[in-house]
Design a protein around this motif. Sequence first.
Motif, PDB file in Angstrom:
ATOM      1  N   ALA A 184      16.592   7.667  -8.165  1.00  0.00           N
ATOM      2  CA  ALA A 184      16.425   6.254  -7.823  1.00  0.00           C
ATOM      3  C   ALA A 184      15.549   5.642  -8.907  1.00  0.00           C
ATOM      4  N   ASP A 185      15.831   4.394  -9.249  1.00  0.00           N
ATOM      5  CA  ASP A 185      15.043   3.730 -10.295  1.00  0.00           C
ATOM      6  C   ASP A 185      13.691   3.261  -9.779  1.00  0.00           C
ATOM      7  N   ALA A 186      13.647   2.926  -8.499  1.00  0.00           N
ATOM      8  CA  ALA A 186      12.415   2.403  -7.907  1.00  0.00           C
ATOM      9  C   ALA A 186      12.378   2.800  -6.436  1.00  0.00           C
ATOM     10  N   GLY A 187      11.222   2.606  -5.820  1.00  0.00           N
ATOM     11  CA  GLY A 187      11.088   2.962  -4.411  1.00  0.00           C
ATOM     12  C   GLY A 187       9.848   2.334  -3.815  1.00  0.00           C
ATOM     13  N   LEU A 188       9.797   2.350  -2.495  1.00  0.00           N
ATOM     14  CA  LEU A 188       8.648   1.833  -1.766  1.00  0.00           C
ATOM     15  C   LEU A 188       8.022   2.988  -0.991  1.00  0.00           C
ATOM     16  N   VAL A 189       6.780   3.299  -1.345  1.00  0.00           N
ATOM     17  CA  VAL A 189       6.065   4.423  -0.746  1.00  0.00           C
ATOM     18  C   VAL A 189       4.636   3.996  -0.447  1.00  0.00           C
ATOM     19  N   TYR A 190       3.894   4.880   0.193  1.00  0.00           N
ATOM     20  CA  TYR A 190       2.476   4.615   0.407  1.00  0.00           C
ATOM     21  C   TYR A 190       1.704   4.819  -0.898  1.00  0.00           C
ATOM     22  N   LYS A 191       0.625   4.090  -1.026  1.00  0.00           N
ATOM     23  CA  LYS A 191      -0.228   4.227  -2.202  1.00  0.00           C
ATOM     24  C   LYS A 191      -0.666   5.678  -2.398  1.00  0.00           C
ATOM     25  N   THR A 192      -0.969   6.370  -1.297  1.00  0.00           N
ATOM     26  CA  THR A 192      -1.434   7.754  -1.401  1.00  0.00           C
ATOM     27  C   THR A 192      -0.354   8.673  -1.956  1.00  0.00           C
ATOM     28  N   ASP A 193       0.913   8.391  -1.665  1.00  0.00           N
ATOM     29  CA  ASP A 193       2.008   9.187  -2.227  1.00  0.00           C
ATOM     30  C   ASP A 193       2.105   8.963  -3.730  1.00  0.00           C
ATOM     31  N   ALA A 194       2.016   7.712  -4.132  1.00  0.00           N
ATOM     32  CA  ALA A 194       2.106   7.395  -5.555  1.00  0.00           C
ATOM     33  C   ALA A 194       0.963   8.051  -6.336  1.00  0.00           C
ATOM     34  N   TYR A 195      -0.228   8.090  -5.742  1.00  0.00           N
ATOM     35  CA  TYR A 195      -1.375   8.708  -6.403  1.00  0.00           C
ATOM     36  C   TYR A 195      -1.176  10.206  -6.630  1.00  0.00           C
ATOM     37  N   SER A 196      -0.324  10.824  -5.806  1.00  0.00           N
ATOM     38  CA  SER A 196      -0.144  12.274  -5.903  1.00  0.00           C
ATOM     39  C   SER A 196       0.811  12.672  -7.025  1.00  0.00           C
ATOM     40  N   SER A 197       1.419  11.702  -7.706  1.00  0.00           N
ATOM     41  CA  SER A 197       2.449  11.998  -8.701  1.00  0.00           C
ATOM     42  C   SER A 197       2.091  11.426 -10.069  1.00  0.00           C
ATOM     43  N   ASP A 198       2.352  12.222 -11.110  1.00  0.00           N
ATOM     44  CA  ASP A 198       2.193  11.748 -12.493  1.00  0.00           C
ATOM     45  C   ASP A 198       3.506  11.244 -13.071  1.00  0.00           C
ATOM     46  N   ASN A 199       4.570  11.286 -12.268  1.00  0.00           N
ATOM     47  CA  ASN A 199       5.905  10.990 -12.783  1.00  0.00           C
ATOM     48  C   ASN A 199       6.447   9.645 -12.334  1.00  0.00           C
ATOM     49  N   VAL A 200       5.599   8.830 -11.704  1.00  0.00           N
ATOM     50  CA  VAL A 200       6.003   7.479 -11.328  1.00  0.00           C
ATOM     51  C   VAL A 200       4.893   6.511 -11.709  1.00  0.00           C
ATOM     52  N   ASP A 201       5.264   5.255 -11.836  1.00  0.00           N
ATOM     53  CA  ASP A 201       4.300   4.195 -12.125  1.00  0.00           C
ATOM     54  C   ASP A 201       4.218   3.256 -10.931  1.00  0.00           C
ATOM     55  N   ILE A 202       3.008   2.855 -10.578  1.00  0.00           N
ATOM     56  CA  ILE A 202       2.829   1.846  -9.535  1.00  0.00           C
ATOM     57  C   ILE A 202       3.031   0.471 -10.157  1.00  0.00           C
ATOM     58  N   VAL A 203       3.989  -0.280  -9.611  1.00  0.00           N
ATOM     59  CA  VAL A 203       4.279  -1.624 -10.116  1.00  0.00           C
ATOM     60  C   VAL A 203       3.337  -2.635  -9.485  1.00  0.00           C
ATOM     61  N   THR A 204       3.246  -2.600  -8.150  1.00  0.00           N
ATOM     62  CA  THR A 204       2.408  -3.565  -7.441  1.00  0.00           C
ATOM     63  C   THR A 204       2.188  -3.104  -6.009  1.00  0.00           C
ATOM     64  N   ILE A 205       1.099  -3.564  -5.410  1.00  0.00           N
ATOM     65  CA  ILE A 205       0.884  -3.390  -3.975  1.00  0.00           C
ATOM     66  C   ILE A 205       1.756  -4.410  -3.254  1.00  0.00           C
ATOM     67  N   VAL A 206       2.405  -3.988  -2.190  1.00  0.00           N
ATOM     68  CA  VAL A 206       3.374  -4.826  -1.479  1.00  0.00           C
ATOM     69  C   VAL A 206       2.797  -5.271  -0.139  1.00  0.00           C
ATOM     70  N   GLY A 207       2.789  -6.564   0.085  1.00  0.00           N
ATOM     71  CA  GLY A 207       2.364  -7.112   1.368  1.00  0.00           C
ATOM     72  C   GLY A 207       3.556  -7.583   2.177  1.00  0.00           C
ATOM     73  N   GLY A 208       3.276  -8.390   3.212  1.00  0.00           N
ATOM     74  CA  GLY A 208       4.352  -8.948   4.006  1.00  0.00           C
ATOM     75  C   GLY A 208       4.896  -8.014   5.061  1.00  0.00           C
ATOM     76  N   HIS A 209       4.058  -7.115   5.562  1.00  0.00           N
ATOM     77  CA  HIS A 209       4.481  -6.161   6.593  1.00  0.00           C
ATOM     78  C   HIS A 209       3.316  -5.931   7.554  1.00  0.00           C
ATOM     79  N   ASP A 210       3.595  -5.235   8.651  1.00  0.00           N
ATOM     80  CA  ASP A 210       2.538  -4.907   9.601  1.00  0.00           C
ATOM     81  C   ASP A 210       1.471  -4.036   8.935  1.00  0.00           C
ATOM     82  N   ALA A 211       0.265  -4.077   9.488  1.00  0.00           N
ATOM     83  CA  ALA A 211      -0.805  -3.223   8.979  1.00  0.00           C
ATOM     84  C   ALA A 211      -0.399  -1.753   9.114  1.00  0.00           C
ATOM     85  N   ILE A 212      -0.697  -0.966   8.090  1.00  0.00           N
ATOM     86  CA  ILE A 212      -0.329   0.451   8.082  1.00  0.00           C
ATOM     87  C   ILE A 212      -1.510   1.257   8.609  1.00  0.00           C
ATOM     88  N   LEU A 213      -1.399   1.671   9.847  1.00  0.00           N
ATOM     89  CA  LEU A 213      -2.481   2.382  10.524  1.00  0.00           C
ATOM     90  C   LEU A 213      -2.028   3.776  10.921  1.00  0.00           C
TER      91      LEU A 213
END
Length: 252
Positions: A184-213
Amino acid sequence: MFKKVFTAVCLLGITLTISGCHSDEEKVDIYVLTAASMTEAMEEIKKLYEKEHEDVALIPSYGSSGQLKDQITQGAPAHLFLPAALTWMEELDRESVILEYDPLLENELVLIKGNHIEPDMTTLEELVADEIASVAIGHPDIVPAGSYAIQALEERELYEALSDKIIFASNVREVLTYVETGNADAGLVYKTDAYSSDNVDIVTIVGGHDAILYPVGLLEDAAETTEARDFYEWLQTEEALAIFASYGFGVR
């Protein structure tokens, strides 16, 4: 005389052997059903907690929160539940299989891209560009990150435009893997998942959804197991929360 000494030594050896086996048998298994996004943090917690509590064996099971919830209702052994959304905990509470639960952690949704995608990508809206052939998200029926992703895309009126590009994954770590491997060229994951990988780049934090608790729940199976309650309470201590924070989680 020799026979008596020999017999005594043998009996002592048997006693020690039984004692050693008995010590292992006294370990209490605690089954902890855990959202896939918490894998690394929970593995570190397991190592630390078992070192400090030699009578306890933590047995985590990782997966999508919806699938784990179904396992609980189908009778799988489970003492604690740590989903990535309140929804699944509230459902179990209505079904009276939760003794109690508390909010524990927070997370953020981020847009990630593969390293092969041009670095000037900065917004969610750019997913509609021709260069982006596929976008991975979790299946919303079982993966909270997928539900948050669809909320965010619909809020920006992007979901319909991207429908032909979307690849659904069975958990959030599978989304990460799709992007890491170029499936896949892009994806939507949790920030903590993105931090665990050196093989993806974080583009932006995404809002517009319920609080993630992330709540933690003590299940009916734990009613007669004091060790399970002890672990439930320990997860809410500063020591445990510091480990979660080191992996990028916000603490409640």
